[in-house]
Design a protein around this motif. Structure first.
Motif, PDB file in Angstrom:
ATOM      1  N   GLY A 271       3.563  13.717  23.351  1.00 51.82           N
ATOM      2  CA  GLY A 271       2.132  13.307  23.763  1.00 51.82           C
ATOM      3  C   GLY A 271       0.970  13.989  23.290  1.00 51.82           C
ATOM      4  N   THR A 272       1.110  14.933  22.255  1.00 55.75           N
ATOM      5  CA  THR A 272      -0.130  15.711  21.892  1.00 55.75           C
ATOM      6  C   THR A 272      -0.628  15.203  20.488  1.00 55.75           C
ATOM      7  OG1 THR A 272       1.426  17.408  20.896  1.00 55.75           O
ATOM      8  CG2 THR A 272       0.871  17.725  22.971  1.00 55.75           C
ATOM      9  N   VAL A 273      -0.072  14.246  19.720  1.00 51.36           N
ATOM     10  CA  VAL A 273      -0.479  13.664  18.511  1.00 51.36           C
ATOM     11  C   VAL A 273      -1.097  12.399  18.798  1.00 51.36           C
ATOM     12  CG1 VAL A 273       0.191  12.777  16.528  1.00 51.36           C
ATOM     13  CG2 VAL A 273       1.256  14.722  17.334  1.00 51.36           C
ATOM     14  N   ASP A 274      -2.400  12.109  18.232  1.00 54.58           N
ATOM     15  CA  ASP A 274      -3.103  11.037  18.531  1.00 54.58           C
ATOM     16  C   ASP A 274      -2.474   9.726  17.608  1.00 54.58           C
ATOM     17  OD1 ASP A 274      -5.068  10.596  15.852  1.00 54.58           O
ATOM     18  OD2 ASP A 274      -4.591  12.698  16.268  1.00 54.58           O
ATOM     19  N   ALA A 275      -2.811   8.659  17.966  1.00 57.72           N
ATOM     20  CA  ALA A 275      -2.239   7.470  17.507  1.00 57.72           C
ATOM     21  C   ALA A 275      -2.589   7.342  16.047  1.00 57.72           C
ATOM     22  CB  ALA A 275      -2.851   6.064  18.030  1.00 57.72           C
ATOM     23  N   GLU A 276      -3.696   7.511  15.458  1.00 52.31           N
ATOM     24  CA  GLU A 276      -3.931   7.551  14.145  1.00 52.31           C
ATOM     25  C   GLU A 276      -3.064   8.459  13.212  1.00 52.31           C
ATOM     26  OE1 GLU A 276      -7.941   7.841  11.249  1.00 52.31           O
ATOM     27  OE2 GLU A 276      -8.309   8.125  13.402  1.00 52.31           O
ATOM     28  N   THR A 277      -3.221   9.900  13.685  1.00 55.02           N
ATOM     29  CA  THR A 277      -2.072  10.831  12.871  1.00 55.02           C
ATOM     30  C   THR A 277      -1.083  10.306  12.884  1.00 55.02           C
ATOM     31  OG1 THR A 277      -3.829  12.443  13.639  1.00 55.02           O
ATOM     32  CG2 THR A 277      -1.665  13.213  12.560  1.00 55.02           C
ATOM     33  N   SER A 278      -0.436   9.882  14.033  1.00 50.54           N
ATOM     34  CA  SER A 278       0.992   9.438  14.161  1.00 50.54           C
ATOM     35  C   SER A 278       1.317   8.686  13.300  1.00 50.54           C
ATOM     36  CB  SER A 278       1.371   9.086  15.602  1.00 50.54           C
ATOM     37  OG  SER A 278       2.642   8.408  15.612  1.00 50.54           O
ATOM     38  N   ARG A 279       0.444   7.594  12.965  1.00 48.93           N
ATOM     39  CA  ARG A 279       0.675   6.111  12.402  1.00 48.93           C
ATOM     40  C   ARG A 279       0.809   6.647  10.845  1.00 48.93           C
ATOM     41  NH1 ARG A 279      -0.552   2.007   9.416  1.00 48.93           N
ATOM     42  NH2 ARG A 279       0.203  -0.169   9.944  1.00 48.93           N
ATOM     43  N   ALA A 280      -0.105   7.526  10.449  1.00 51.63           N
ATOM     44  CA  ALA A 280      -0.292   7.869   9.064  1.00 51.63           C
ATOM     45  C   ALA A 280       0.787   8.797   8.625  1.00 51.63           C
ATOM     46  CB  ALA A 280      -1.567   9.063   8.776  1.00 51.63           C
ATOM     47  N   VAL A 281       1.248   9.860   9.153  1.00 47.43           N
ATOM     48  CA  VAL A 281       2.360  10.818   9.111  1.00 47.43           C
ATOM     49  C   VAL A 281       3.750   9.663   9.300  1.00 47.43           C
ATOM     50  CG1 VAL A 281       3.884  12.551   9.963  1.00 47.43           C
ATOM     51  CG2 VAL A 281       1.242  12.819  10.114  1.00 47.43           C
ATOM     52  N   ASP A 282       3.919   8.817   9.874  1.00 48.49           N
ATOM     53  CA  ASP A 282       5.167   7.944   9.993  1.00 48.49           C
ATOM     54  C   ASP A 282       4.960   6.872   8.777  1.00 48.49           C
ATOM     55  OD1 ASP A 282       7.425   6.901  11.852  1.00 48.49           O
ATOM     56  OD2 ASP A 282       6.367   5.141  11.621  1.00 48.49           O
ATOM     57  N   ALA A 283       3.913   6.678   8.462  1.00 47.87           N
ATOM     58  CA  ALA A 283       4.192   5.815   7.001  1.00 47.87           C
ATOM     59  C   ALA A 283       4.544   6.525   5.982  1.00 47.87           C
ATOM     60  CB  ALA A 283       2.823   5.128   6.718  1.00 47.87           C
ATOM     61  N   ALA A 284       3.981   7.817   5.957  1.00 48.31           N
ATOM     62  CA  ALA A 284       4.737   8.681   4.839  1.00 48.31           C
ATOM     63  C   ALA A 284       6.036   9.160   5.080  1.00 48.31           C
ATOM     64  CB  ALA A 284       3.743  10.245   4.999  1.00 48.31           C
ATOM     65  N   ARG A 285       6.434   9.303   6.536  1.00 51.09           N
ATOM     66  CA  ARG A 285       7.904   9.562   6.505  1.00 51.09           C
ATOM     67  C   ARG A 285       8.885   8.309   6.118  1.00 51.09           C
ATOM     68  NH1 ARG A 285      11.152   5.879   8.937  1.00 51.09           N
ATOM     69  NH2 ARG A 285       9.230   5.500  10.432  1.00 51.09           N
ATOM     70  N   TYR A 286       8.447   6.999   6.335  1.00 46.45           N
ATOM     71  CA  TYR A 286       9.021   6.162   5.895  1.00 46.45           C
ATOM     72  C   TYR A 286       9.285   6.009   4.177  1.00 46.45           C
ATOM     73  CZ  TYR A 286      10.144   1.087   4.855  1.00 46.45           C
ATOM     74  OH  TYR A 286      10.794  -0.103   4.331  1.00 46.45           O
ATOM     75  N   ALA A 287       7.821   6.249   3.653  1.00 52.50           N
ATOM     76  CA  ALA A 287       8.049   6.360   2.116  1.00 52.50           C
ATOM     77  C   ALA A 287       8.958   7.368   1.647  1.00 52.50           C
ATOM     78  CB  ALA A 287       6.530   6.725   1.661  1.00 52.50           C
ATOM     79  N   LEU A 288       9.013   8.437   2.257  1.00 55.91           N
ATOM     80  CA  LEU A 288      10.033   9.509   1.718  1.00 55.91           C
ATOM     81  C   LEU A 288      11.517   9.187   2.058  1.00 55.91           C
ATOM     82  CD1 LEU A 288       7.867  12.585   2.784  1.00 55.91           C
ATOM     83  CD2 LEU A 288       8.883  12.072   0.551  1.00 55.91           C
ATOM     84  N   GLU A 289      11.775   8.385   3.288  1.00 54.80           N
ATOM     85  CA  GLU A 289      12.926   7.921   3.595  1.00 54.80           C
ATOM     86  C   GLU A 289      13.676   7.151   2.204  1.00 54.80           C
ATOM     87  OE1 GLU A 289      13.267   6.432   7.459  1.00 54.80           O
ATOM     88  OE2 GLU A 289      13.520   8.403   8.248  1.00 54.80           O
ATOM     89  N   VAL A 290      12.615   6.008   1.790  1.00 51.88           N
ATOM     90  CA  VAL A 290      12.833   5.093   0.666  1.00 51.88           C
ATOM     91  C   VAL A 290      13.161   6.031  -0.383  1.00 51.88           C
ATOM     92  CG1 VAL A 290      11.746   3.589  -0.682  1.00 51.88           C
ATOM     93  CG2 VAL A 290      11.576   3.419   1.631  1.00 51.88           C
ATOM     94  N   VAL A 291      12.451   7.179  -0.752  1.00 52.24           N
ATOM     95  CA  VAL A 291      12.586   7.855  -1.851  1.00 52.24           C
ATOM     96  C   VAL A 291      14.080   8.277  -1.803  1.00 52.24           C
ATOM     97  CG1 VAL A 291      11.789  10.144  -3.201  1.00 52.24           C
ATOM     98  CG2 VAL A 291      10.238   8.446  -2.346  1.00 52.24           C
ATOM     99  N   ALA A 292      14.440   9.105  -0.554  1.00 55.29           N
ATOM    100  CA  ALA A 292      15.801   9.687  -0.782  1.00 55.29           C
ATOM    101  C   ALA A 292      16.784   8.627  -0.756  1.00 55.29           C
ATOM    102  CB  ALA A 292      15.889  10.140   0.899  1.00 55.29           C
ATOM    103  N   ALA A 293      16.615   7.210  -0.466  1.00 61.37           N
ATOM    104  CA  ALA A 293      17.501   6.267  -0.381  1.00 61.37           C
ATOM    105  C   ALA A 293      17.707   5.809  -1.869  1.00 61.37           C
ATOM    106  CB  ALA A 293      17.221   5.079   0.227  1.00 61.37           C
ATOM    107  N   ARG A 294      16.653   6.049  -2.558  1.00 57.02           N
ATOM    108  CA  ARG A 294      16.779   5.653  -3.984  1.00 57.02           C
ATOM    109  C   ARG A 294      17.075   6.849  -5.090  1.00 57.02           C
ATOM    110  NH1 ARG A 294      11.176   2.047  -4.394  1.00 57.02           N
ATOM    111  NH2 ARG A 294      11.566   0.479  -3.287  1.00 57.02           N
ATOM    112  N   SER A 295      17.222   7.979  -4.349  1.00 52.32           N
ATOM    113  CA  SER A 295      17.423   9.068  -5.382  1.00 52.32           C
ATOM    114  C   SER A 295      19.046   9.797  -4.929  1.00 52.32           C
ATOM    115  CB  SER A 295      16.355  10.244  -5.070  1.00 52.32           C
ATOM    116  OG  SER A 295      15.180   9.381  -4.994  1.00 52.32           O
ATOM    117  N   SER A 296      19.083  11.049  -5.818  1.00 56.06           N
ATOM    118  CA  SER A 296      20.262  11.455  -5.638  1.00 56.06           C
ATOM    119  C   SER A 296      19.956  13.083  -5.707  1.00 56.06           C
ATOM    120  CB  SER A 296      21.290  11.082  -6.657  1.00 56.06           C
ATOM    121  OG  SER A 296      21.006  11.307  -7.968  1.00 56.06           O
ATOM    122  N   GLY A 297      20.973  13.817  -5.499  1.00 56.20           N
ATOM    123  CA  GLY A 297      20.984  15.326  -5.936  1.00 56.20           C
ATOM    124  C   GLY A 297      19.876  16.056  -5.051  1.00 56.20           C
TER     125      GLY A 297
END
Length: 304
Positions: free
Chosen positions: A181-207
């Motif tokens: 409950g300490t992270v504001d909505a704007e920061t949460s959404r921006a960081v979450d979008a980056a989280r999703y992008a990095l999960e995509v990178v992980a899924a498309r990568s190896s090693g």
């Protein structure tokens, strides 16, 4: 002589003296004193000007790589100087502490010669002072100080590498898991979008690339998830097609994601957050992550 005539005579004498070029004594104009914010801005701009001039004047005969780094330092420092509003000067080309008007003010003094090591020392000192200013001020100026501090610490790392010496870097560490409950909505959404992008990178990568992206995504998920449930604006998926045409799309996507994280943390420093030091360390860490994915760090990271 009556009082009225005496007053008239005094006024006439004053007008006569003024017409002859003799001025009545008046107190000198009061020079406004700069407040703490203006002093900090002026000092930071002065350091930026010194860095710009020193990097431009530094010897570059030791190799193309060193010259390239010095040019980058010069260009970035020029951007810092402009963004900070420049240095107040009593006349163009004078320093802020000038006391005597030059015979020819149109001819600037030549820049003093500087060595690459001296430029590195200035960068490290300038990064430390900008960090202190970023911790002491919020608002747009606090964000600007943070961006300058982050830029200088990584420019110093590059210059130290070119000189084959160690550099003093600002503290950098990922944002620890915040309290729920300490992270504001704007920061949460921006960081979450980056989280999703990095999960995509992980899924498309190896090693190692897969492991690095997955670990960072997991850490960012903790930050994004600390939002109040009533303010949660996270989405199931985000558009990650912007880097599809890049030469190395996965690395470009990861670099762009870290730039977004960096921007979110620098934006936080524009507010009166309690633990500014932790946020600044997290922003500095994100800037290092940007570079780790072969993405160029702009002169004003988090603001560009």
């Amino acid at each position: 002589m009556s009082g009225r005539r005496a007053l008239g005579a005094a006024l006439l004498a004053a007008l006569t003296l003024t017409g002859c070029g003799v001025r009545l004594e008046t107190p000198p104009p009061e020079v406004p004193a700069a407040d703490a914010v203006e002093e900090a801005r002026q000092d930071a701009a002065l350091v930026a000007a010194q860095l710009r001039d020193a990097a431009g004047a530094a010897a570059t005969d030791d190799g193309a790589a060193l010259g390239e780094v010095l040019t980058t330092v010069e260009e970035a420092s020029a951007e810092h100087h402009e963004a900070l509003g420049g240095v107040w000067e009593p006349w163009p080309g004078a320093g802020p502490e000038a006391t005597a008007y030059p015979e020819d003010p149109t001819t600037p003094a030549p820049a003093a010669a500087a060595t690459p090591q001296e430029v590195l020392d200035l960068l490290e000192e300038g990064a430390a002072s900008a960090r202190e200013d970023a911790l002491a001020h919020d608002g747009e100026l606090g964000q600007l100080f943070a961006a300058v501090a982050i830029s200088r610490t990584w420019l110093a790392a590059d210059l130290a590498r070119a000189l084959s010496v160690d550099s003093e870097r600002l503290p950098a560490a990922p944002q620890p898991a915040p309290e729920p409950g300490t992270v504001d909505a704007e920061t949460s959404r921006a960081v979450d979008a980056a989280r999703y992008a990095l999960e995509v990178v992980a899924a498309r990568s190896s090693g190692a690339q897969r492991e690095a992206a997955a670990a960072r995504a997991e850490q960012l998920a903790l930050v994004a998830g600390a939002v109040d449930p009533e303010e949660d604006e996270r989405e199931v998926a985000y558009d990650v097609s912007d880097t599809a045409e890049a030469e190395a799309p996965e690395r470009a996507l990861a670099g762009a994601a870290e730039l977004d994280v960096l921007g979110a943390y620098v934006a936080l420093l524009g507010r009166p957050v309690e633990d500014r030091e932790t946020v600044l360390d997290a922003a500095t860490y994100a800037a290092g992550q940007v570079r780790s994915w072969d993405t160029a760090l702009p002169a004003l990271p988090g603001l560009s």
